[in-house]
Design a protein around this motif. Structure first.
Motif, PDB file in Angstrom:
ATOM      1  N   PHE A 253       0.827  -1.207   0.000  1.00  0.00           N
ATOM      2  CA  PHE A 253       0.000   0.000   0.000  1.00  0.00           C
ATOM      3  C   PHE A 253       0.863   1.259   0.000  1.00  0.00           C
ATOM      4  N   THR A 254       2.009   1.213   0.666  1.00  0.00           N
ATOM      5  CA  THR A 254       2.898   2.379   0.660  1.00  0.00           C
ATOM      6  C   THR A 254       3.468   2.621  -0.731  1.00  0.00           C
ATOM      7  N   ALA A 255       3.839   1.538  -1.432  1.00  0.00           N
ATOM      8  CA  ALA A 255       4.377   1.692  -2.786  1.00  0.00           C
ATOM      9  C   ALA A 255       3.310   2.162  -3.767  1.00  0.00           C
ATOM     10  N   CYS A 256       2.046   1.815  -3.523  1.00  0.00           N
ATOM     11  CA  CYS A 256       0.956   2.242  -4.414  1.00  0.00           C
ATOM     12  C   CYS A 256       0.563   3.694  -4.217  1.00  0.00           C
TER      13      CYS A 256
ATOM     14  N   LEU B  22       1.591   9.477 -14.890  1.00  0.00           N
ATOM     15  CA  LEU B  22       2.889   9.142 -14.298  1.00  0.00           C
ATOM     16  C   LEU B  22       2.719   8.555 -12.897  1.00  0.00           C
ATOM     17  N   CYS B  23       1.821   9.100 -12.124  1.00  0.00           N
ATOM     18  CA  CYS B  23       1.570   8.553 -10.782  1.00  0.00           C
ATOM     19  C   CYS B  23       1.047   7.124 -10.861  1.00  0.00           C
ATOM     20  N   CYS B  24       0.141   6.867 -11.777  1.00  0.00           N
ATOM     21  CA  CYS B  24      -0.406   5.515 -11.907  1.00  0.00           C
ATOM     22  C   CYS B  24       0.656   4.525 -12.386  1.00  0.00           C
ATOM     23  N   VAL B  25       1.518   4.951 -13.304  1.00  0.00           N
ATOM     24  CA  VAL B  25       2.588   4.061 -13.780  1.00  0.00           C
ATOM     25  C   VAL B  25       3.570   3.758 -12.650  1.00  0.00           C
ATOM     26  N   GLY B  26       3.953   4.793 -11.896  1.00  0.00           N
ATOM     27  CA  GLY B  26       4.853   4.562 -10.774  1.00  0.00           C
ATOM     28  C   GLY B  26       4.240   3.670  -9.710  1.00  0.00           C
ATOM     29  N   SER B  27       2.952   3.834  -9.446  1.00  0.00           N
ATOM     30  CA  SER B  27       2.290   2.979  -8.455  1.00  0.00           C
ATOM     31  C   SER B  27       2.225   1.528  -8.930  1.00  0.00           C
ATOM     32  N   THR B  28       1.952   1.322 -10.197  1.00  0.00           N
ATOM     33  CA  THR B  28       1.869  -0.052 -10.720  1.00  0.00           C
ATOM     34  C   THR B  28       3.219  -0.746 -10.673  1.00  0.00           C
ATOM     35  N   LEU B  29       4.257  -0.049 -11.123  1.00  0.00           N
ATOM     36  CA  LEU B  29       5.593  -0.652 -11.079  1.00  0.00           C
ATOM     37  C   LEU B  29       6.050  -0.889  -9.635  1.00  0.00           C
ATOM     38  N   GLY B  30       5.740   0.044  -8.746  1.00  0.00           N
ATOM     39  CA  GLY B  30       6.103  -0.156  -7.340  1.00  0.00           C
ATOM     40  C   GLY B  30       5.376  -1.331  -6.719  1.00  0.00           C
ATOM     41  N   LEU B  31       4.106  -1.507  -7.105  1.00  0.00           N
ATOM     42  CA  LEU B  31       3.350  -2.648  -6.601  1.00  0.00           C
ATOM     43  C   LEU B  31       3.982  -3.968  -7.042  1.00  0.00           C
ATOM     44  N   LEU B  32       4.331  -4.079  -8.312  1.00  0.00           N
ATOM     45  CA  LEU B  32       4.922  -5.322  -8.809  1.00  0.00           C
ATOM     46  C   LEU B  32       6.298  -5.576  -8.189  1.00  0.00           C
TER      47      LEU B  32
ATOM     48  N   SER C 236      14.064  -1.819   2.221  1.00  0.00           N
ATOM     49  CA  SER C 236      14.191  -1.000   3.423  1.00  0.00           C
ATOM     50  C   SER C 236      13.441   0.319   3.250  1.00  0.00           C
ATOM     51  N   PRO C 237      13.126   1.002   4.328  1.00  0.00           N
ATOM     52  CA  PRO C 237      12.436   2.296   4.214  1.00  0.00           C
ATOM     53  C   PRO C 237      13.211   3.312   3.381  1.00  0.00           C
ATOM     54  N   LEU C 238      14.541   3.309   3.479  1.00  0.00           N
ATOM     55  CA  LEU C 238      15.327   4.282   2.722  1.00  0.00           C
ATOM     56  C   LEU C 238      15.248   4.005   1.219  1.00  0.00           C
ATOM     57  N   ASN C 239      15.363   2.738   0.820  1.00  0.00           N
ATOM     58  CA  ASN C 239      15.278   2.408  -0.607  1.00  0.00           C
ATOM     59  C   ASN C 239      13.887   2.714  -1.171  1.00  0.00           C
ATOM     60  N   LEU C 240      12.850   2.383  -0.416  1.00  0.00           N
ATOM     61  CA  LEU C 240      11.502   2.679  -0.890  1.00  0.00           C
ATOM     62  C   LEU C 240      11.258   4.185  -0.973  1.00  0.00           C
ATOM     63  N   LEU C 241      11.854   4.940  -0.038  1.00  0.00           N
ATOM     64  CA  LEU C 241      11.712   6.398  -0.083  1.00  0.00           C
ATOM     65  C   LEU C 241      12.377   6.980  -1.330  1.00  0.00           C
ATOM     66  N   VAL C 242      13.545   6.452  -1.684  1.00  0.00           N
ATOM     67  CA  VAL C 242      14.220   6.927  -2.892  1.00  0.00           C
ATOM     68  C   VAL C 242      13.371   6.631  -4.134  1.00  0.00           C
ATOM     69  N   TYR C 243      12.759   5.456  -4.176  1.00  0.00           N
ATOM     70  CA  TYR C 243      11.899   5.112  -5.321  1.00  0.00           C
ATOM     71  C   TYR C 243      10.701   6.063  -5.414  1.00  0.00           C
ATOM     72  N   MET C 244      10.076   6.367  -4.307  1.00  0.00           N
ATOM     73  CA  MET C 244       8.909   7.244  -4.327  1.00  0.00           C
ATOM     74  C   MET C 244       9.282   8.677  -4.729  1.00  0.00           C
TER      75      MET C 244
ATOM     76  N   THR D 281      11.746   9.489  -6.638  1.00  0.00           N
ATOM     77  CA  THR D 281      12.108   9.481  -8.059  1.00  0.00           C
ATOM     78  C   THR D 281      10.897   9.719  -8.945  1.00  0.00           C
ATOM     79  N   TRP D 282       9.766   9.118  -8.606  1.00  0.00           N
ATOM     80  CA  TRP D 282       8.550   9.322  -9.388  1.00  0.00           C
ATOM     81  C   TRP D 282       7.860  10.642  -9.052  1.00  0.00           C
ATOM     82  N   LEU D 283       8.232  11.274  -7.944  1.00  0.00           N
ATOM     83  CA  LEU D 283       7.656  12.571  -7.598  1.00  0.00           C
ATOM     84  C   LEU D 283       8.276  13.706  -8.412  1.00  0.00           C
ATOM     85  N   LEU D 284       9.569  13.587  -8.739  1.00  0.00           N
ATOM     86  CA  LEU D 284      10.271  14.696  -9.384  1.00  0.00           C
ATOM     87  C   LEU D 284       9.632  15.113 -10.712  1.00  0.00           C
TER      88      LEU D 284
END
Length: 726
Positions: free
Chosen positions: A409-412, A676-686, A701-709, A711-714
């Motif tokens: 849910f956090t990645a989505c 872009l948000c939907c694409v990032g959420s789908t890839l993060g979910l998978l 880890s929380p740090l790696n997931l934060l970097v991924y999120m 990246t799609w925010l920029l």
């Protein structure tokens, strides 16, 4: 279509009408003469017999003469042809019916039937028209053609709509789209007051959540940077993470409750996923705090920045709504901008017309474009998250299942979900409020996809006060008040932008307007009418030359209004046109957004040649309809589209160009950001589904997931800051 082609089309039409009215058709030939002259097997040249051919005896066996009296003899099979009848003076009386023998004789009536006479007359008229057309073409005066091309401005013609013979395949069972009832149409002033309440508190809460996110990030980065927490805090890292997330959840309670309420109405959004991410992350943190030797931290450092983005995006959207409603409420009778379908040349045209704010309050309360994308995608993400978590290898373990749901849910929950529309809408509303325009919500913004033309009238190019009367001269012995009244009457009846200028000058003189009959607007740039038995012409110098009204020798007036009474020049009124400075950037914005201007001017001086030569405008990129079509397009009583695009509270072209350009850019930015948000959420979910299935705690880890999120925010962040820069 080039300007030379446009002039040629107008000149050919005028010459054809002029030739048909001014020339006398030649003598016509009967249908029998034409058929006898052009009989089958001979060319027209062969029909003229030489004297030798006339005197030569016919070769071959003699042919029986044709029966007289219009009879046609039809020999039946097995019978010989009847001998020719004797001359009329020697003809014997016909035998009785019982004694008649030989071939049957069919007697046709002497008089032609009505249908045959009609066809013969129609054929004669067609031949006469063809002969007259060729004769007019040969007698065309080249000097007259050049004179008309010089005096008549070129216009654009509309393309005929293509008619497809094949019918579209329509499914037999199509479920009609369910339309939601529109929100109540409240006044802009009331909506502005409603959305202004609580804005300061919302901004403060967003800043507090940002501080909590920074503390959670410091808790994650401390071990990696070799920092040591105080002894009292180092013993309870999980309870600290739970406390930080709990505080952030309370500060964002209104946004999360709105997401849950949306889910109850089966309108899922990203805020729904954020609410579920907060719930499962809190549950995961509590389970980790109660465990004996936890080896990881919950995703508090990832969820709190997402809550800040939600609050920040909500703040931007409410600010944009407040600014738009405040701008719309600034005028009691604003201009409405609608998109009229197929208005000109089968294209959708933006039209500005006076009205009220009806429908503005209802449209601006509807869901935005990003939310409409989430309503289709978020149910799929929610269903996929639940299915992947249930089918995970460790689904039987409660701690692993909660951790899996928290990670998925956090990645989505995309960070840019609330910023995709809220931030660009706020920036666009802030810029439009400075020019006196307000967008009417997402329905009008979504309609901008089809609009590629905008209607420009006299008041758009030259608002009141930008056209001044320099002076005037009355010719011969015409009364001054009479000449000015005649000119003002025709200009008023034509709906020109000069009506107010001439009416004010006539009223200052103490004159009165007249009643005109048979008003006509001519393509050459002028007006004609009858006033109390006088034939009045009002127009430009080119129009006077076209109507063969003599002008003074050595007259060099570029922009003026000429008035002629009964074929004699009666008055000259000089005008001074001053183009506002905002017209140039307005046209650049429209052309940059691929929206072509359509000149629907009623002032006969405002033609593309004048705008290009005098003010250096790109008139070649503007459409200039014929005079009657321009009057239809600028008619104040014409029907308009139902969807409202914007409200304008100021005169001129600049607010209209700003609203149209901002609507098109906002639509593109909001849709692109939401995708872009939907694409990032789908890839993060998978990706998270795979990592949780193999229990890769270090990789997820929380740090790696934060970097991924982040990246799609920029891209969404930079895209939302680009909308107002035009």
């Amino acid at each position: 279509m080039s300007g030379q082609d446009k002039k040629q089309l107008n000149t050919d039409g005028l010459l054809e009408i002029k030739s048909l009215l001014g020339n006398t058709p030649p003598a016509s030939a009967s249908l029998e003469e034409i058929l006898a002259e052009f009989r089958p097997g001979k060319t027209p040249e062969e029909t003229q017999e030489t004297p030798q051919e006339k005197s030569a005896p016919p070769s071959g066996p003699p042919k029986p003469p044709r029966p007289a009296g219009g009879e046609k003899v039809v020999p039946f099979p097995g019978q010989r042809a009847a001998p020719p009848p004797p001359p009329p003076e020697q003809a014997a009386p016909p035998p009785p019916p019982e004694e008649r023998q030989g071939p049957a004789v069919l007697h046709f009536p002497e008089e032609e039937s009505a249908l045959k006479a009609f066809l013969k007359e129609l054929s004669r008229k067609a031949n006469n028209y063809a002969d007259q057309m060729y004769q007019d073409d040969e007698e065309t005066d080249p000097e007259e053609v050049r004179r008309l091309e010089r005096l008549i401005p070129g216009t654009d013609r509309e393309e005929e709509p293509e008619e497809d013979g094949e019918e579209e395949d329509v499914p037999l069972f199509r479920r009609p789209r369910r339309r939601e009832p529109p929100p109540p149409d409240l006044s802009p002033r009331e909506l502005s007051y409603r959305w202004s309440r609580g804005l300061t508190g919302l901004r403060v809460r967003a800043l507090l959540v940002l501080l909590l996110a920074a503390a959670a990030l410091a808790q994650v980065l401390a071990p990696a940077l070799g920092l040591v927490w105080p002894e009292g805090l180092a013993e309870y890292p999980h309870w600290i993470a739970v406390a930080l997330l709990g505080a952030g959840t309370l500060l964002s309670g209104d946004v999360l409750l709105a997401g849950l309420g949306r889910a109850l109405r089966l309108k899922f959004g990203m805020d729904t996923l954020f609410a579920l991410a907060c719930a499962f992350t809190l549950a995961d943190g509590v389970l980790l705090a109660l465990s004996e030797a936890p080896a990881r931290l919950p995703y508090t450092a990832v969820v709190l920045p997402g809550l800040f983005c939600q609050l920040h995006g909500t703040y931007h959207k409410r600010q944009g709504l407040r600014l738009s409603c405040r701008t719309a409420a600034a005028s009691a009778s604003p201009y409405r901008v609608t998109l009229d379908l197929g208005k000109w040349n089968n294209r959708d045209v933006y039209v500005k017309w006076p009205g009220e704010w009806d429908g503005f309050g209802s449209q601006i309360q509807t869901d935005d474009g990003a939310q409409r994308v989430y309503r289709r995608m978020c149910p799929l993400l929610l269903l996929g998250t639940v299915l992947l978590a249930v089918q995970s290898p460790g689904a039987g373990e409660p701690e692993h299942l909660v951790w899996t749901l928290s990670a998925l849910f956090t990645a989505c929950s995309a960070y840019g979900a609330a910023l995709a529309y809220g931030r660009p809408f706020h920036k666009a509303a802030l810029r439009l409020s400075q020019s006196g325009a307000a967008l009417a919500g997402w329905p009008g913004v979504a309609a901008s996809r089809r609009g590629d033309r905008v209607l420009i009238t006299d008041a758009d190019l030259f608002p009141p006060g930008y056209v001044e009367l320099g002076g005037y001269k009355i010719m011969r012995d015409f009364p001054q008040e009479r000449v000015l009244a005649y000119a003002a009457t025709l200009i008023r009846d034509s709906g020109s932008g000069l009506a107010r200028l001439f009416h004010d000058h006539l009223r200052a003189m103490g004159g009165l307007l007249r009643r005109a009959d048979s008003l006509q607007c001519h393509e050459g740039g002028g007006l004609s009418a009858n006033i109390r038995g006088d034939s009045v012409l009002v127009g430009s110098a080119a129009f006077m030359n076209l109507m063969e009204v003599p002008l003074p020798q050595g007259l060099h007036v570029k922009n003026a209004v000429f008035c002629a009474i009964n074929g004699e020049l009666a008055g000259i009124f000089t005008l001074h046109y001053t183009l506002p400075d905002t017209v140039f950037p307005a046209l650049e914005e429209l052309l940059g957004a691929r929206v072509g201007p359509v000149l629907a001017t009623r002032d006969f001086n405002l033609i593309p040649a004048m705008l290009q030569q005098r003010f250096k405008l790109a008139a070649d990129r503007m459409d200039f309809p014929p005079v009657e079509r321009r009057r239809e397009l600028s008619d104040p009583g014409q029907p308009h589209g139902e969807t409202l695009v914007a409200l304008l509270c100021r005169e001129g072209l600049f607010p209209l160009a700003e609203a149209v350009t901002a609507a098109k850019r906002l639509r593109w930015a909001a849709r692109t950001g939401a995708v872009l948000c939907c694409v990032g959420s789908t890839l993060g979910l998978l990706l998270c589904a795979y990592l949780t299935s193999v229990r890769a705690y270090s990789s997820l880890s929380p740090l790696n997931l934060l970097v991924y999120m982040l990246t799609w925010l920029l891209p969404v962040w930079f895209l939302s800051g680009w909308v107002h820069r035009f």
